[in-house]
Design a protein around this motif. Structure first.
Motif, PDB file in Angstrom:
ATOM      1  N   LYS A 135       0.886  -1.405  -0.042  1.00  0.00           N
ATOM      2  CA  LYS A 135      -0.313   0.200   0.100  1.00  0.00           C
ATOM      3  C   LYS A 135       0.857   1.284  -0.030  1.00  0.00           C
ATOM      4  CE  LYS A 135      -3.589   2.351   2.765  1.00  0.00           C
ATOM      5  NZ  LYS A 135      -4.250   2.369   3.921  1.00  0.00           N
ATOM      6  N   HIS A 136       1.904   1.164   0.760  1.00  0.00           N
ATOM      7  CA  HIS A 136       2.898   2.409   0.695  1.00  0.00           C
ATOM      8  C   HIS A 136       3.463   2.762  -0.421  1.00  0.00           C
ATOM      9  CE1 HIS A 136       5.808   5.198   2.358  1.00  0.00           C
ATOM     10  NE2 HIS A 136       6.698   4.380   1.812  1.00  0.00           N
ATOM     11  N   GLU A 137       3.866   1.593  -1.046  1.00  0.00           N
ATOM     12  CA  GLU A 137       4.588   1.610  -2.414  1.00  0.00           C
ATOM     13  C   GLU A 137       3.501   2.209  -3.638  1.00  0.00           C
ATOM     14  OE1 GLU A 137       5.978  -2.110  -3.659  1.00  0.00           O
ATOM     15  OE2 GLU A 137       7.621  -1.894  -2.342  1.00  0.00           O
ATOM     16  N   GLN A 138       2.421   2.122  -3.632  1.00  0.00           N
ATOM     17  CA  GLN A 138       1.465   2.659  -4.512  1.00  0.00           C
ATOM     18  C   GLN A 138       1.121   4.058  -4.198  1.00  0.00           C
ATOM     19  OE1 GLN A 138      -1.817  -0.452  -4.354  1.00  0.00           O
ATOM     20  NE2 GLN A 138      -0.635  -1.966  -5.070  1.00  0.00           N
ATOM     21  N   ALA A 139       1.114   4.460  -2.786  1.00  0.00           N
ATOM     22  CA  ALA A 139       0.747   5.944  -2.667  1.00  0.00           C
ATOM     23  C   ALA A 139       1.796   6.750  -3.343  1.00  0.00           C
ATOM     24  CB  ALA A 139       1.046   5.955  -1.048  1.00  0.00           C
ATOM     25  N   PRO A 140       0.974   7.921  -3.717  1.00  0.00           N
ATOM     26  CA  PRO A 140       1.922   8.979  -4.336  1.00  0.00           C
ATOM     27  C   PRO A 140       2.684   9.640  -3.518  1.00  0.00           C
ATOM     28  CG  PRO A 140      -0.453   9.632  -3.957  1.00  0.00           C
ATOM     29  CD  PRO A 140      -0.458   8.338  -3.531  1.00  0.00           C
ATOM     30  N   ALA A 141       4.004  10.334  -3.897  1.00  0.00           N
ATOM     31  CA  ALA A 141       4.797  10.946  -2.824  1.00  0.00           C
ATOM     32  C   ALA A 141       4.094  12.548  -2.633  1.00  0.00           C
ATOM     33  CB  ALA A 141       6.245  11.253  -3.792  1.00  0.00           C
ATOM     34  N   THR A 142       4.616  12.840  -1.335  1.00  0.00           N
ATOM     35  CA  THR A 142       4.079  13.996  -0.710  1.00  0.00           C
ATOM     36  C   THR A 142       5.143  15.035  -0.985  1.00  0.00           C
ATOM     37  OG1 THR A 142       5.368  13.522   1.137  1.00  0.00           O
ATOM     38  CG2 THR A 142       3.018  12.573   1.310  1.00  0.00           C
ATOM     39  N   TRP A 143       4.409  16.180  -0.918  1.00  0.00           N
ATOM     40  CA  TRP A 143       5.444  17.367  -1.377  1.00  0.00           C
ATOM     41  C   TRP A 143       6.530  17.357  -0.364  1.00  0.00           C
ATOM     42  CZ3 TRP A 143       6.217  21.297   1.875  1.00  0.00           C
ATOM     43  CH2 TRP A 143       5.390  21.556   3.024  1.00  0.00           C
ATOM     44  N   VAL A 144       6.368  16.872   0.783  1.00  0.00           N
ATOM     45  CA  VAL A 144       7.528  17.160   1.785  1.00  0.00           C
ATOM     46  C   VAL A 144       8.782  16.094   1.422  1.00  0.00           C
ATOM     47  CG1 VAL A 144       8.206  16.609   4.282  1.00  0.00           C
ATOM     48  CG2 VAL A 144       6.023  17.695   3.656  1.00  0.00           C
ATOM     49  N   GLY A 145       8.100  15.015   1.150  1.00  0.00           N
ATOM     50  CA  GLY A 145       9.300  14.062   0.696  1.00  0.00           C
ATOM     51  C   GLY A 145       9.811  14.420  -0.675  1.00  0.00           C
ATOM     52  N   ILE A 146       9.222  14.984  -1.644  1.00  0.00           N
ATOM     53  CA  ILE A 146       9.772  15.302  -2.721  1.00  0.00           C
ATOM     54  C   ILE A 146      10.841  16.665  -2.550  1.00  0.00           C
ATOM     55  CG2 ILE A 146       9.378  16.607  -5.012  1.00  0.00           C
ATOM     56  CD1 ILE A 146       6.539  15.111  -5.060  1.00  0.00           C
ATOM     57  N   ALA A 147      10.542  17.675  -1.457  1.00  0.00           N
ATOM     58  CA  ALA A 147      11.363  18.528  -1.052  1.00  0.00           C
ATOM     59  C   ALA A 147      12.567  18.164  -0.633  1.00  0.00           C
ATOM     60  CB  ALA A 147      10.769  19.464  -0.191  1.00  0.00           C
ATOM     61  N   PHE A 148      12.365  16.887   0.513  1.00  0.00           N
ATOM     62  CA  PHE A 148      13.561  16.335   1.098  1.00  0.00           C
ATOM     63  C   PHE A 148      14.623  15.932   0.186  1.00  0.00           C
ATOM     64  CE2 PHE A 148      11.390  16.525   5.275  1.00  0.00           C
ATOM     65  CZ  PHE A 148      12.368  17.224   5.980  1.00  0.00           C
ATOM     66  N   TYR A 149      13.872  14.995  -0.752  1.00  0.00           N
ATOM     67  CA  TYR A 149      14.626  14.252  -1.776  1.00  0.00           C
ATOM     68  C   TYR A 149      15.558  15.181  -2.768  1.00  0.00           C
ATOM     69  CZ  TYR A 149      15.747  11.069  -5.639  1.00  0.00           C
ATOM     70  OH  TYR A 149      16.259  10.231  -6.649  1.00  0.00           O
TER      71      TYR A 149
END
Length: 91
Positions: A20-34
């Motif tokens: 379920k976690h793999e299918q969830a879209p990335a959050t803006w916070v995760g994208i910002a950290f990445y």
């Protein structure tokens, strides 16, 4: 319920949660950290090379930017290598 049954149930629950976690879209916070991490991996070697090169050039007699330019170029190559391997490992 035996220990084996409990282990199988917990494991299947964890597998469903991970899928379920793999299918969830990335959050803006995760994208910002990445993006911030990739940026730092690229920029830090460049800035470090510039400071080290400037210090080495200040030890030489006369005006020279040979070390500064060389280490900035080396920092660009090292930063690109770092960023590439970080992004490649995340796929």
């Amino acid at each position: 319920m035996t220990d084996r049954d409990r282990l199988l149930e917990d494991t299947s629950k964890d597998v469903r949660r991970l899928e379920k976690h793999e299918q969830a879209p990335a959050t803006w916070v995760g994208i910002a950290f990445y993006g911030g991490t990739v940026g730092l991996l690229f920029v830090v070697p460049i800035v470090g090379g510039a400071y080290l090169g400037r210090w080495l050039d200040s030890l030489a007699a006369g005006y020279s930017v040979r070390w500064t330019v060389s280490l900035i170029v080396l920092g660009i190559a090292l930063g690109a290598y770092n960023a590439y391997h970080f992004m490649r490992g995340r796929q």
